[in-house]
Design a protein around this motif. Sequence first.
Motif, mmCIF file in Angstrom:
data_model
loop_
_atom_site.group_PDB
_atom_site.id
_atom_site.type_symbol
_atom_site.label_atom_id
_atom_site.label_comp_id
_atom_site.label_asym_id
_atom_site.label_seq_id
_atom_site.Cartn_x
_atom_site.Cartn_y
_atom_site.Cartn_z
ATOM 1 N N ASP A 1 8.073 13.991 -6.998
ATOM 2 C CA ASP A 1 8.211 15.382 -6.554
ATOM 3 C C ASP A 1 7.541 16.274 -5.676
ATOM 4 O OD1 ASP A 1 7.584 15.688 -10.076
ATOM 5 O OD2 ASP A 1 5.623 16.097 -9.512
ATOM 6 N N CYS A 2 7.600 15.534 -4.606
ATOM 7 C CA CYS A 2 7.793 16.105 -3.151
ATOM 8 C C CYS A 2 7.553 14.572 -2.069
ATOM 9 C CB CYS A 2 6.565 17.194 -2.906
ATOM 10 S SG CYS A 2 7.216 18.481 -4.008
ATOM 11 N N TYR A 3 8.719 14.901 -1.634
ATOM 12 C CA TYR A 3 8.626 13.417 -0.519
ATOM 13 C C TYR A 3 9.141 13.964 0.838
ATOM 14 C CZ TYR A 3 13.662 12.419 -1.023
ATOM 15 O OH TYR A 3 14.426 13.181 -0.821
ATOM 16 N N ALA B 1 5.437 9.722 2.937
ATOM 17 C CA ALA B 1 4.653 10.248 1.642
ATOM 18 C C ALA B 1 5.203 10.747 0.937
ATOM 19 C CB ALA B 1 3.577 11.885 2.475
ATOM 20 N N VAL B 2 4.644 10.613 -0.606
ATOM 21 C CA VAL B 2 4.859 11.287 -1.666
ATOM 22 C C VAL B 2 3.528 11.932 -2.630
ATOM 23 C CG1 VAL B 2 5.388 10.651 -4.580
ATOM 24 C CG2 VAL B 2 6.354 9.840 -2.049
ATOM 25 N N LYS C 1 3.027 4.455 -7.816
ATOM 26 C CA LYS C 1 2.570 4.526 -7.026
ATOM 27 C C LYS C 1 2.389 2.986 -5.851
ATOM 28 C CE LYS C 1 -2.348 5.269 -6.695
ATOM 29 N NZ LYS C 1 -3.251 4.101 -5.237
ATOM 30 N N VAL C 2 2.666 2.069 -7.019
ATOM 31 C CA VAL C 2 2.386 0.657 -6.120
ATOM 32 C C VAL C 2 3.524 -0.338 -5.770
ATOM 33 C CG1 VAL C 2 3.026 -1.974 -7.129
ATOM 34 C CG2 VAL C 2 0.566 -0.494 -7.551
ATOM 35 N N TYR C 3 4.467 0.599 -6.281
ATOM 36 C CA TYR C 3 5.753 0.491 -5.646
ATOM 37 C C TYR C 3 7.044 1.091 -4.416
ATOM 38 C CZ TYR C 3 11.180 1.112 -4.872
ATOM 39 O OH TYR C 3 12.312 0.896 -4.292
ATOM 40 N N LEU C 4 6.299 2.149 -4.425
ATOM 41 C CA LEU C 4 6.204 3.528 -3.246
ATOM 42 C C LEU C 4 5.300 2.931 -2.184
ATOM 43 C CD1 LEU C 4 6.259 6.526 -5.854
ATOM 44 C CD2 LEU C 4 8.288 5.426 -3.555
ATOM 45 N N GLU C 5 3.642 2.493 -2.875
ATOM 46 C CA GLU C 5 2.918 1.835 -1.426
ATOM 47 C C GLU C 5 3.120 0.913 -1.459
ATOM 48 O OE1 GLU C 5 -0.961 4.041 -2.628
ATOM 49 O OE2 GLU C 5 -0.759 2.549 -3.649
ATOM 50 N N ASN C 6 3.997 0.194 -1.497
ATOM 51 C CA ASN C 6 4.492 -1.408 -1.480
ATOM 52 C C ASN C 6 5.088 -1.090 0.092
ATOM 53 O OD1 ASN C 6 2.448 -2.692 -2.738
ATOM 54 N ND2 ASN C 6 3.436 -3.063 -4.225
ATOM 55 N N ASN C 7 6.092 0.294 -1.055
ATOM 56 C CA ASN C 7 7.920 0.596 0.417
ATOM 57 C C ASN C 7 7.498 1.246 1.792
ATOM 58 O OD1 ASN C 7 10.333 -0.611 -0.656
ATOM 59 N ND2 ASN C 7 9.314 -0.303 -2.404
ATOM 60 N N GLY C 8 5.593 1.239 1.862
ATOM 61 C CA GLY C 8 5.706 1.998 3.295
ATOM 62 C C GLY C 8 4.794 3.540 3.156
ATOM 63 N N TYR C 9 4.420 4.503 1.731
ATOM 64 C CA TYR C 9 4.355 6.169 1.653
ATOM 65 C C TYR C 9 3.106 5.248 1.145
ATOM 66 C CZ TYR C 9 9.254 7.170 1.021
ATOM 67 O OH TYR C 9 10.856 7.296 1.896
ATOM 68 N N ARG C 10 2.603 6.915 1.257
ATOM 69 C CA ARG C 10 1.458 7.332 1.000
ATOM 70 C C ARG C 10 1.477 8.482 -0.330
ATOM 71 N NH1 ARG C 10 -1.175 10.708 5.251
ATOM 72 N NH2 ARG C 10 1.173 11.043 5.894
ATOM 73 N N PHE C 11 0.772 7.959 -1.234
ATOM 74 C CA PHE C 11 0.719 8.193 -2.169
ATOM 75 C C PHE C 11 -0.466 9.453 -2.549
ATOM 76 C CE2 PHE C 11 0.583 8.782 -7.033
ATOM 77 C CZ PHE C 11 2.431 9.081 -7.414
ATOM 78 N N PHE C 12 -0.184 10.441 -2.948
ATOM 79 C CA PHE C 12 -0.771 11.658 -3.097
ATOM 80 C C PHE C 12 -0.715 12.253 -4.321
ATOM 81 C CE2 PHE C 12 -0.466 11.306 0.900
ATOM 82 C CZ PHE C 12 -1.765 11.275 1.691
ATOM 83 N N ARG C 13 -1.373 13.204 -5.398
ATOM 84 C CA ARG C 13 -1.874 12.939 -6.667
ATOM 85 C C ARG C 13 -2.187 14.398 -6.567
ATOM 86 N NH1 ARG C 13 -2.942 7.693 -9.196
ATOM 87 N NH2 ARG C 13 -0.889 7.165 -9.658
ATOM 88 N N TRP C 14 -1.809 15.571 -6.941
ATOM 89 C CA TRP C 14 -2.476 16.566 -7.621
ATOM 90 C C TRP C 14 -2.386 17.480 -8.610
ATOM 91 C CZ3 TRP C 14 -3.996 20.366 -3.718
ATOM 92 C CH2 TRP C 14 -4.388 21.092 -3.520
ATOM 93 N N PRO C 15 -3.553 16.448 -9.171
ATOM 94 C CA PRO C 15 -4.591 17.211 -11.562
ATOM 95 C C PRO C 15 -3.979 18.467 -11.068
ATOM 96 C CG PRO C 15 -6.444 16.648 -9.443
ATOM 97 C CD PRO C 15 -4.456 16.276 -9.020
ATOM 98 N N TYR C 16 -3.900 18.925 -12.437
ATOM 99 C CA TYR C 16 -3.110 20.136 -13.158
ATOM 100 C C TYR C 16 -4.327 21.193 -12.847
ATOM 101 C CZ TYR C 16 -4.743 19.204 -17.091
ATOM 102 O OH TYR C 16 -5.322 18.922 -18.659
ATOM 103 N N TYR C 17 -5.245 20.154 -12.794
ATOM 104 C CA TYR C 17 -6.825 20.905 -12.933
ATOM 105 C C TYR C 17 -7.298 21.224 -11.833
ATOM 106 C CZ TYR C 17 -8.246 16.252 -13.063
ATOM 107 O OH TYR C 17 -8.450 14.749 -12.298
#
Length: 146
Positions: free
Chosen positions: A47-49, A55-56, A78-94
Motif C-alpha cells: 500500500d505505502c512504501y 519502510a513498508v 512481510k518475510v520477503y520485505l524484511e529479508n530485503n531490509g525493509y521494516r514492515f508495519f500493519r495498520w489494522p482496519y479497526y
Amino acid sequence: MADMPNGEMSEKNLEVLLTIFRPDGDWKTQGRFYYDPENRRKFYKVDCYSERLKAVWEYEGPEHYCDVWKVRRDEERKVYLENNGYRFFRWPYYAQLTKDIAKHFFADAYSDKKYHQAISMIYGANDQSSVLAPGLHTSKTRQPTL
C-alpha cells in the motif's frame, strides 16, 4: 492525499498519515516488489512504501483476517520485505488515530502539532474526542441461520 475527511482510517488516508508524521519518507503507493526476476508476473504489492526510510506500511481491511490464503500471503510478503531490509508495519482496519496509537507508531516523530493536523485531515476533527475509538464500528456481519 485525501481530498475531504471521511471520518475513518483507510488505505488512502494511510498515505496522508505517513506524509504528516514522516514527511522525509517520500512515500509512494501501490508499489510492486518482484520476487522472481525470471517472471515479472510474480510480485508483492504494497500500500505505502518509502525507499528512503526502507519502510513498508499495509492497511489491512477485514479480508486480511478471515481468508487463510490471504493471511499466509501477507506473512510471506512481510518475510520477503524484511529479508530485503525493509521494516514492515500493519495498520489494522479497526485501529483509529488516537494519541496513544500515534505515539506507538511514530514515537520519534510524534508531536501534538502533527497529530492535530492528521486528525483534521483524516477525520475532520479538532480534537481527539471527535475521533472514533479503536474497534469495530461497522463491519460485514453474517446473520446466523437456523
